[in-house]
Design an enzyme around this catalytic site. Structure first.
Site, short mmCIF file in Angstrom:
data_model
loop_
_atom_site.label_atom_id
_atom_site.label_comp_id
_atom_site.label_asym_id
_atom_site.label_seq_id
_atom_site.Cartn_x
_atom_site.Cartn_y
_atom_site.Cartn_z
N GLU A 119 37.85 40.85 1.17
CA GLU A 119 36.33 40.32 0.67
C GLU A 119 36.55 39.31 -0.38
OE1 GLU A 119 36.32 43.84 -2.79
OE2 GLU A 119 35.84 44.53 -0.93
N TYR A 131 39.77 30.75 4.84
CA TYR A 131 39.85 32.18 5.54
C TYR A 131 39.27 31.88 7.17
CZ TYR A 131 41.01 34.39 1.61
OH TYR A 131 41.59 34.80 0.27
#
Length: 250
Positions: A119, A131
Site C-alpha cells: 500500500e 511499482y
C-alpha cells in the site's frame, strides 16, 4: 545483494538509530522504535534488511558504511507483503529502491510466493511510478487511510508465479476434503482463518483507523498468515504420511 558500491545486510537492533532517523525524514507518519523492534524480534514472517554504502562510499558526500536505505517484508507461502521501504534522500533516483524491491520479489519467488502486495500514499507519484515499472497494478483504494495529511492509500499487487508449488489455496479439493475429515485441528484453523478474514475486511472498510485499530489490523494480518502457515503444514504432513503408507511405486 553485494555490490562494490553497496551491501545488503540483515537489519540489527544496533541499526535502529539510523533507521529511525531515515524513517522520520521519509514519512509523515513514521514507524516508532517499538514497531521496528516488533518486526525484528516478534515476527517470524518478517525479513528486515538495510542497504549500506560499500568501502568506496556511494558518490560524493556518502561515506563507507552509510545507511542508504532499508526494506521490510513479510513472506508466508504464496503471499509477499512489502511493509516498509525507504531510501536516503541524497541517493534517490539512482535505482536503489527498485533494487530493494526486486530483491524482495526474488526472495518471495524462490519458495513459491504467487502474489506481492503493498500500500502506498496516493500522492507518492515517484513510488507509484516505480511499482508500476516493476509490474504492480492498482487493486483498490482505501479512502482516507493515512493521516498527516489525510489521504487515500493505493493498494497494489503483482502476480509472481503463474504456476508453482501447491499451497492451501490451490490444493486439490479432494485432498482438502480428506484432510478436513481426518483433522479436527485443520477444521478449527479453517474457521479461525475465515473469522480473521472477516475481521480484516471489516477494518478495511473503515475510512479512518485509530492507532489502536491500526495495531489490531497488523495483528490480524499476522495471525491470518500464521494460521495459513499451520494449515499448509497440516496438508504437507497428510500428503507425506499418505505417500509413506502407499509405499514405493512399482
Amino acid at each position: 545483494m553485494v555490490d562494490g558500491s553497496f551491501r545488503l545486510l540483515p537489519m540489527q537492533e544496533s541499526d535502529l538509530d539510523e533507521v529511525l532517523a531515515l524513517e522520520q525524514r521519509s514519512f509523515s507518519e513514521p514507524w516508532s522504535r517499538k514497531m521496528f523492534l516488533g518486526e525484528l524480534h516478534g515476527n517470524a514472517f518478517a525479513t528486515n534488511l538495510v542497504l549500506r554504502a560499500g568501502e568506496a562510499g556511494f558518490g560524493e558526500g556518502v561515506g563507507a558504511g552509510t545507511l542508504l536505505g532499508y526494506i521490510m517484508f513479510w513472506m508466508v507461502f504464496e503471499e509477499l507483503h512489502l511493509m516498509n521501504l525507504a531510501v536516503r534522500p541524497e541517493v534517490r533516483r539512482r535505482g536503489l529502491g527498485t533494487a530493494l524491491v526486486r530483491h524482495a520479489l526474488t526472495a518471495g519467488e524462490a519458495p513459491g510466493a504467487r502474489m506481492a502486495l503493498l500500500e502506498v500514499r496516493a500522492s507518492n507519484a515517484a513510488a507509484l511510478a516505480m511499482y508500476r515499472k516493476l509490474g504492480f497494478v492498482q487493486k483498490s483504494v482505501r479512502k482516507g487511510y493515512y493521516d498527516h495529511p489525510r489521504e487515500d492509500a493505493v493498494i497494489m499487487m503483482r502476480e509472481l508465479l503463474e504456476k508453482g508449488g501447491h499451497t492451501m489455496l490451490s490444493e486439490d479439493p479432494a485432498i482438502l476434503d480428506l484432510v478436513r475429515k481426518e483433522s479436527p485441528e485443520f477444521r478449527t484453523l479453517e474457521e479461525t482463518h475465515q473469522r480473521l478474514e472477516h475481521q480484516l475486511a471489516e477494518l478495511t472498510r473503515l475510512h479512518f483507523l485509530t492507532p489502536e485499530e491500526e495495531q489490531r489490523k497488523k495483528r490480524i494480518q499476522f495471525d491470518k498468515l500464521a494460521t495459513k502457515d499451520k494449515l499448509a503444514e497440516i496438508i504437507r504432513q497428510f500428503k507425506h504420511q499418505r505417500s509413506l503408507a502407499a509405499g514405493p511405486s512399482s
